[in-house]
Write an enzyme that holds these catalytic residues in place. Sequence first.
Site, mmCIF file in Angstrom:
data_model
loop_
_atom_site.group_PDB
_atom_site.id
_atom_site.type_symbol
_atom_site.label_atom_id
_atom_site.label_comp_id
_atom_site.label_asym_id
_atom_site.label_seq_id
_atom_site.Cartn_x
_atom_site.Cartn_y
_atom_site.Cartn_z
ATOM 1 C CG HIS A 2 -18.023 6.671 0.765
ATOM 2 N ND1 HIS A 2 -16.554 5.899 0.789
ATOM 3 C CD2 HIS A 2 -17.353 7.088 2.026
ATOM 4 C CE1 HIS A 2 -15.958 6.281 1.420
ATOM 5 N NE2 HIS A 2 -16.527 7.079 2.236
ATOM 6 N NE ARG A 6 -8.364 6.712 9.876
ATOM 7 C CZ ARG A 6 -8.905 6.414 10.026
ATOM 8 N NH1 ARG A 6 -9.692 7.284 10.924
ATOM 9 N NH2 ARG A 6 -10.222 6.153 9.044
ATOM 10 C CB CYS A 22 -13.989 9.276 1.323
ATOM 11 S SG CYS A 22 -13.789 9.688 3.161
#
Length: 630
Positions: A384, A362, A333
């Site tokens: 997005h 992650r 993002c």
Amino acid sequence: MKVVLPDNSELELADGATGLDAARAIGPKLAEQAVLVRSNGTVQDLRLPLHDGEKVQILSTRDSSDPDALAVLRHSSAHLLAEAVRRLHPGVKVAIGPPIENGFYYDFDFPQPIHEDDLQAIEDEVKREIAEGRVWTREEIAREDARERFAAEDEPYKVELVDSADGAISLYTQGDFTDLCRGPHLQDSKPIKAFKLTGLAGAYWRGDERNKQLTRIYGTAFYSQADLDAYLERLERARHRDHRRLGPQLDLFHWEDVSPGAALWHPKGMTLWNELEDLRRRENARRGYLEVKTPLMWDIELWKRSGHWDKYRDNLFLIEYGDSTYGLKPMNCPGHMLLFASRLRSYRELPLRFAEAAVLHRDEPTGALHGLPRSRQFSQDDAHVFCTPEQIQDEIREMFDYVEFLYDAFGVRELAHAELATRPDNKLGTDEEWDYTEGVLREAVERMGLPYELAEGEGAFYGPKIDLFMDDALGRAWQMGTIQLDGQQPERLGCTYMGPDNREHTPYVIHRALFGSLERFIAILIEHYGGAFPFWLAPVQLRVIAVGESHRPAAAELAARLALYRVDVDESDETVGKRIRNAELEKIPYVVVYGDKESDDALAVRERGGGQDTLSLAELQVRLAALGVP
Ligand SMILES: [Zn+2]
Ligand SMILES: [Zn+2]
């Protein structure tokens, strides 16, 4: 006092009456079979008092597939396990033993390590306890007394639990074992008709790897032997479909200890991966998405500005470089927002759809890693969409159309369900705005006909979201795609556009991943197909088996003429029967055996799981062409 039963009738009881009293008032049979009280979604021990006006449901041994009824049975079974282990392994310390999905576990600190083959004796001892019969009693005692009691028994884990427990301290006793426990528990061991220990694992005390490693014994229990048998059969079938087993077996990927949580993709695995990627690229292009690429590594300043530092800090992999600290991106993002904000945008450019399936990282605790679905490195079919409030509805509808297309392409629609997370207490914006955005999401999921649940109040404060879930072979639900409305991050990262009114506005952003993690999606596909991929996905679509050395040129020639597809030639010296079996094990959709009798006019074609046909090359080509990409 009165309580209200599920059929809305009222039941008169003496003040202070318990769930068991209520069961007795209804009938002696129910009192005997009762296992639990459920009231407004929470469960309560039968021995505890009910409240005036409360709506209650008494669960009994007849509710043998109810998750709450199973949980109380399994929790009680865990206590039986602890009793047995203490008898067989003097000096063992007991930690915790909760029910879990499909069973229970209990964590122990053994003086001498135990092994898989010690489990049978323990299981037998529990079965002996059940045959002998156990009754549970409950008492509440003062914290200091509980502390003293467990200290005297030399149970340090229990002492620690007493110290950190809040509320009243309750103990449950059966046989010669007393456990610190909130309950609820069965009245006695009679309802436990089937008990089995299922495995052994290491587990850190309180899940913290700085603590001592304990031994976790897993087990399960049911209200009937038939239920246990059905469960074990399901488990066995699921084991055959487990992607962690099929992946290496089908030569798709494997893992190395030196990079936990990241798969090594083999050529066949990459073929599968690239089919998904091709589909993603093709559909994105068709649907007006623009492919972009943004850095993997960002100065943590960016993560602070985007807000991820506060929420995701623990999941970020950090790299020191010069005077700065960089974080490997856990999501795309912020990069896409900076790309949008890199120049002045006009409302005429909206909706603007940026797509990127970059590698993400992650940090997940080692104990939480699970094959492809929970890894440390993965890619999402991320995008997005920057749009005006008026464009949200059409965009969301289009995204659901896309989801539908994908699910039908893979035939996985029946595995999916959704969750709609609605406005939280700390929401930004007015109720009217939320009515609108929630309504748009709800309408879209209903139109697709996907079963969904409401997660009331669980939306982000800046917008509602829809999460898409799919079940793996064991029936465990994994979060796959997500569609999330965001009116907050674009502002934090300076995204604006010039409106028709010649003023600057902040766009809405819709974050969306439809496959979700590609790794996770592939795991679901492997288990769904049991490794037998449809023709368009199969890493090897057709194999030509050259019967003898003299047939090799003709077999190679045939393969060349089918080069539109992924074809290989088996020229090994093994028997034809063995080579056909190999192709079956590799789950190859089509096998052509080429020997003396074969020619372009008469090919022996075997279809996976089906029979054998004699086809001309032209007929085979027509048949394969009909199996094209969705
Ligand atoms: Zn307990
Ligand atoms: Zn995003």
